[in-house]
Design a protein around this motif. Structure first.
Motif, short mmCIF file in Angstrom:
data_model
loop_
_atom_site.label_atom_id
_atom_site.label_comp_id
_atom_site.label_asym_id
_atom_site.label_seq_id
_atom_site.Cartn_x
_atom_site.Cartn_y
_atom_site.Cartn_z
N UNK A 392 -42.79 60.23 28.11
CA UNK A 392 -41.53 60.94 28.32
C UNK A 392 -40.98 61.52 27.02
N UNK A 393 -40.18 62.59 27.14
CA UNK A 393 -39.61 63.25 25.97
C UNK A 393 -38.74 62.28 25.18
N UNK A 394 -38.15 61.31 25.89
CA UNK A 394 -37.29 60.34 25.20
C UNK A 394 -38.09 59.54 24.17
N UNK A 395 -39.40 59.38 24.40
CA UNK A 395 -40.24 58.64 23.47
C UNK A 395 -40.77 59.55 22.36
N UNK A 396 -41.06 60.81 22.74
CA UNK A 396 -41.80 61.69 21.83
C UNK A 396 -40.92 62.55 20.94
N UNK A 397 -39.68 62.81 21.36
CA UNK A 397 -38.90 63.80 20.64
C UNK A 397 -39.37 65.19 21.03
N UNK A 398 -38.78 66.21 20.42
CA UNK A 398 -39.01 67.56 20.91
C UNK A 398 -40.07 68.33 20.12
N UNK A 399 -40.38 67.92 18.90
CA UNK A 399 -41.27 68.75 18.07
C UNK A 399 -42.67 68.16 18.02
N UNK A 400 -43.67 68.98 17.67
CA UNK A 400 -45.03 68.46 17.53
C UNK A 400 -45.09 67.34 16.49
N UNK A 531 -34.04 60.82 32.76
CA UNK A 531 -34.38 60.93 31.35
C UNK A 531 -35.79 60.43 31.04
N UNK A 532 -36.33 59.56 31.89
CA UNK A 532 -37.68 59.07 31.63
C UNK A 532 -38.74 59.97 32.27
N UNK A 533 -38.30 61.12 32.80
CA UNK A 533 -39.28 62.08 33.27
C UNK A 533 -39.54 62.04 34.76
N UNK A 534 -38.96 61.09 35.47
CA UNK A 534 -39.05 61.11 36.93
C UNK A 534 -40.32 60.53 37.49
N UNK A 535 -41.47 60.97 36.95
CA UNK A 535 -42.74 60.46 37.46
C UNK A 535 -42.76 58.94 37.30
N UNK A 536 -42.22 58.53 36.16
CA UNK A 536 -42.05 57.12 35.86
C UNK A 536 -41.38 56.32 36.98
N UNK A 620 -29.50 57.97 28.22
CA UNK A 620 -29.43 59.41 28.04
C UNK A 620 -28.23 60.07 28.73
N UNK A 621 -27.37 59.30 29.41
CA UNK A 621 -26.22 59.93 30.05
C UNK A 621 -25.30 60.49 28.97
N UNK A 622 -24.65 61.62 29.30
CA UNK A 622 -23.77 62.23 28.32
C UNK A 622 -22.31 62.18 28.75
N UNK A 623 -22.08 61.74 30.00
CA UNK A 623 -20.69 61.67 30.48
C UNK A 623 -20.60 60.53 31.48
N UNK A 624 -19.36 60.19 31.83
CA UNK A 624 -19.16 59.14 32.84
C UNK A 624 -19.77 59.55 34.19
N UNK A 625 -19.66 60.86 34.50
CA UNK A 625 -20.22 61.33 35.78
C UNK A 625 -21.73 61.09 35.80
N UNK A 626 -22.41 61.34 34.67
CA UNK A 626 -23.86 61.11 34.62
C UNK A 626 -24.17 59.62 34.71
N UNK A 627 -23.31 58.80 34.09
CA UNK A 627 -23.48 57.35 34.21
C UNK A 627 -23.45 56.93 35.68
N UNK A 628 -22.45 57.47 36.39
CA UNK A 628 -22.32 57.10 37.81
C UNK A 628 -23.53 57.59 38.61
N UNK A 629 -24.05 58.78 38.24
CA UNK A 629 -25.23 59.30 38.94
C UNK A 629 -26.43 58.37 38.74
#
Lengths: 681, 60
Positions: A392-400, A531-536, A620-629
């Motif tokens: 997942x991107x959360x593990x790898x970060x965004x750059x090569x 945030x973990x990519x869904x497939x997970x 990875x939530x950025x707001x309370x609404x995302x936390x609730x989701x």
């Protein structure tokens, strides 16, 4: 004397299998795995399938099949066994056997290989063959009806509810794979989008210009596909069109939900049927080409036999080998969904009971072979590339650079340059965190195909060919599955509100379609925004549900053996049933109550809800609404696991009860339908 | 060789839900000589609807 060739085959298989299983620390050739699988499958077919046919089922080639006594030239047609084999295989093989083994490769090639080989011989092929047998002796009825006939109406309804929920999860996970493969990929997106107008042109052609000319129209469509792939490169490179076909995962998710809703109510000849011609023929062609390519290239396996993730903690999916490997590879080893096909069109077309082992057991062996090829594909890649694509991107970060550092830290050294170069070779902006299995397999197929045809310059073409081939049949499945789900839902709601059942009236159909799309759309959206990519998250739920359906099919088979008074041989289905129950009940319970938040849905939810109570926002939530989701999604997933557990446990009780009742009676009690019970057509 | 090609054609058609039209005609001639059989195009549409109308049976 006649056994000698088989003994030789068995010895070759045993040698190949022991090489596969014992060599460590140096690369072995992929052909060892392929040969081990082929030899095992042939020997299993010759001895185990025939043992089941002759001793367990006591097949009678002289007994008329539904195709004979109900012959109508349409649904019931006695069909040449080789022709029927093709039909059956095309119906059972889909994205499942390609994706599962790719994901399972995170533990190394060995666990997946052994599970596919042992699983198919003892469980998967037995299930397909048994259900085909049970349905063939009962007028070709469907799984739900068979459960009702042999285990009672309550069990039948529970099985139907379970089947519908599995359908929803399958559609969501398949759509998620497409999203993961096409996001931020204008080339891939253009070629897949081009198939919609292309299919419509084909539909118009078969409707009005040259009705029924499937061969012609498929060639036309195939040429169109190849042009779309070639032209897609220019589209992606264009400063105007490139961005037009570049979508974020969330945008693609909504596009797919809209597509599913519209496509599944269009007339079938316009989009579904012509797309099905393309996807079916492309699927068979690509599978054959992959087999030929692997034999010609004979690549070495670069993935180790076992990785450190055997004990859990892997980045691709969470959990330890037991039980999670056995639900990650569902299709290919044992797939409950096949029970629906084996009790669908195939039993109505089978010409003689003697053909059943070849179709039922043999067809599933063929699918296992596809799974083996997918596993080989994932394992010939540089493990560094494999983990860079599937973490997942959360593990790898965004750059090569960050991805290279993260994967190297896992113990699979890979340089940032290699990651950039691999993306460039296949014509993509980036290969980092392209999870879902399809892109990984496409890179592997590009590797194999370009070795045979075209060299490195063709890699980008082959990569997009492979993506197109996977996306095409997944989209067909989404469309067809939404329709099938709609009818299942109408039947289920019809149990309470009979007027809802009318398949021809407009309102119930629309409501059921909307509900069905909303159901899989919910899980798709959840997966896409995970945030973990869904497939997970979604793949294990899919695996658990699919294996539970397999357990249900095998329980039905066990009940039938008891009711036929063949309980002496009930171990044939009881042993794989017990194994699947152990795996799925353990996995389902862990997903529900494990204290590890990476594994257990409820543990994850409680971490987030406690933080929310303190007013904190957790990444990875950025707001309370995302936390609730996140909390809500976790609880829905947990509820789903609980329902699956309930379905399978209640059917287990019905099974035990029916088997005990059958043992108390001295005569067979199975409800077979014999030709004399059916008036001649 | 001809037989092999014919069988592969039949297999490809059955993969997309189209059984043999010739077999259908034979069935109608044998069992229902009194009823006119569907034309090739009617047969094609009938089978198309049967395969896809209900969602069609195929796997993940």
């Amino acid at each position: 004397m006649k056994h000698i060739p088989w003994i030789i085959l068995a010895i070759i298989g045993a040698v190949a299998l022991s090489v596969t299983a014992t060599v460590r620390g140096e690369q072995i050739n992929a052909l060892w795995i392929v040969v081990a699988a082929l030899c095992t499958f042939l020997v299993a077919y010759r001895y185990y399938a025939l043992f089941i046919a002759r001793r367990v089922m006591r097949l009678d080639p002289a007994r008329p099949t539904p195709a004979l006594y109900r012959a109508d030239g349409l649904d019931y047609v006695a069909t040449d066994r080789r022709v029927l084999f093709g039909h059956h295989f095309a119906a059972i093989a889909g994205a499942g056997p390609l994706v599962g083994p790719v994901l399972a490769a995170q533990m190394g090639y060995l666990p997946g290989t052994l599970w596919i080989i042992a699983g198919v011989v003892l469980a998967g092929a037995v299930q397909d063959f048994m259900v085909l047998f049970v349905s063939m002796r009962r007028d070709g009825r469907s799984l739900g009806e068979l459960v009702r006939m042999e285990m009672g109406p309550v069990a039948g309804t529970i099985a139907l509810v379970g089947t519908f929920m599995i359908m929803v999860i399958i559609l969501a996970v398949l759509a998620l794979i497409v999203v993961k493969a096409l996001a931020e990929s204008p080339w891939g997106m253009f070629t897949v989008a081009a198939t919609v107008p292309l299919a419509m042109v084909m539909g118009v052609y078969t409707r009005w210009i040259r009705p029924g000319r499937i061969g012609e129209v498929s060639i036309l469509g195939f040429v169109g596909l190849i042009l779309a792939i070639i032209f897609g490169q220019n589209v992606a490179a264009s400063p105007f069109w490139g961005p037009v076909f570049t979508f974020t995962p969330v945008q693609l998710c909504w596009l797919l939900i809209g597509y599913g809703a519209i496509a599944s109510v269009l007339p079938v000849w316009l989009l579904l049927a012509p797309r099905d011609y393309l996807s079916t023929f492309l699927k068979i062609g690509a599978i054959v080409a992959l087999a030929v390519g692997i034999f010609i290239m004979a690549p070495p396996l670069r993935m180790p036999a076992l990785t450190q993730f055997v004990g859990g903690g892997g980045p691709v999916w969470s959990g330890a080998l037991f039980p999670f490997l056995f639900i990650t590879i569902a299709c290919g080893a044992v797939s409950g969904f096949h029970a629906l096909i084996s009790s669908g069109t195939t039993p109505k077309l089978i010409a003689s009971e003697g053909d059943a082992p070849f179709i039922g057991y043999g067809g599933m062996l063929m699918e296992a072979f596809v799974a083996i090829m997918a596993l080989v594909g994932a394992s010939i890649l540089d493990p560094g590339i494999y983990f860079a694509m599937n973490s997942p991107a959360a593990v790898l970060g965004a750059t090569p650079e960050s991805a290279s550092a993260a994967v190297t830290a896992m113990g699979f050294p890979v340089s940032a340059d290699i990651l950039v170069q691999t993306a460039k070779d296949v014509g993509e902006h980036s290969i980092i965190s392209r999870t879902g299995g399809a892109p990984t397999l496409a890179v592997a197929m590009a590797e194999i195909f370009s070795h045979v045809v075209g060299g490195p310059a063709m890699k980008a073409f082959w990569y997009h060919f492979a993506i197109l081939f996977e996306a095409l049949f997944i989209l067909t499945a989404v469309d067809a599955g939404t329709r099938a789900g709609r009818f299942m839902l109408q039947d289920l709601i019809g149990l309470a509100v009979p007027s809802f059942r009318a398949h021809s009236s407009l309102a119930p159909g629309m409501i059921a379609t909307a509900l069905c799309v909303a159901a899989w759309g919910f899980f798709l959206y959840q997966g896409v925004t995970d945030p973990l990519g869904g497939v997970n998250t979604l793949w294990p739920v899919f695996g658990i549900s699919n294996q539970m359906l397999a357990a249900v099919a095998l329980m039905l088979s066990t009940v039938v053996l008891f009711r036929m008074k063949r309980d002496r041989f009930a171990w044939v289905t009881a042993v794989p049933t017990v194994w699947l129950l152990v795996c799925t009940l353990t996995a389902g319970t862990l997903k529900l109550v494990s204290a590890d938040p990476k594994v257990g849905f409820l543990a994850h939810a409680s971490i987030f809800s406690e933080a929310a109570a303190r007013g904190e926002v957790l990444a990875p939530a950025k707001s309370m609404a995302e936390m609730r989701a996140i909390i809500f999604n976790d609880r829905v997933d947990a509820a789903l696991c609980a329902i699956f557990l309930f379905v399978v446990l209640s059917l287990l009780l019905f099974t035990i009860r029916t088997c005990i009742a059958a043992r108390r009676v001295n005569a067979p009690t199975a409800h077979e339908i014999t030709p004399d019970m059916v008036p001649a057509e | 060789m001809r037989a092999l090609l014919e069988r592969m054609r039949e297999m490809a058609l059955l993969m997309v839900g189209q059984p043999s039209y010739d077999a259908y005609l034979r069935h109608m001639a044998q069992r229902h000589p009194d009823r006119p059989p569907m034309s090739r195009v009617e047969f094609f549409r009938n089978r198309e609807q049967a395969r896809y109308g209900g969602g069609g049976g195929r796997c993940c």
